[in-house]
Design an enzyme around this catalytic site. Sequence first.
Site: not given
Length: 215
Positions: A47, A72, A86, A152, A178
């Site tokens: 988000h 995230r 990475d 969620e 959620d």
Amino acid sequence: MLRVNKLKEKLNQGKTVIGPFMKLSSPAVVEVLGNAGFDFVIIDTEHGPISTETAENLIRAAELVGITPIVRVSNNDSNQISKALDIGALGIQVPQISSGEDAKKAVKSCKYSPKGERGVCRFVRAASYSAMNRFEYFSMSNNETLVILQVEGTEGVNELDQILEVPDVDIIFLGPYDLSQSLGLPGQIDHPKVEAKMCEVISKAKKKGITIGTF
């Protein structure tokens, strides 16, 4: 240089840890968070507008002030997870985990063999662009990377027993918003039905020795 995940050390000691989600693109904000004493920052690419390149600079800022950088990702995608690791993330938070198979896929994407199937490249920032011994890097990455799975919805709660059986899951993160939506109560995160489901997850995770995270 070997990288040590201070957040993982604290969790292994049973300590409570606190950190915010980061949806802004300024490394200065991460520096402020570290200097304020937070344990971690979750760089949110699900988000918000943060790109991989921006996330890399936010991770640099986190390292500068000794705060653990977690990314995230936007979904349970091995390519996204690999890129985040990475560039130097020490934890990966994967949203919308609904089954044991989802959990296994996330772990495999986070870990090198024999624990997983993460794509191998040692010419990346996390391996000091190949200056680090390759075998030390593979071992360090497997040992220090936190795997955080977001449960969620009611489907994930119903499948929690299978999710908790998956090895190398460090944290189950409860997404109350959620979860409230999946119960037909969008935004009512303090509703008794939402709280009851959260308590159910916490109780089961505690019995398995797995840490719970939430807002």
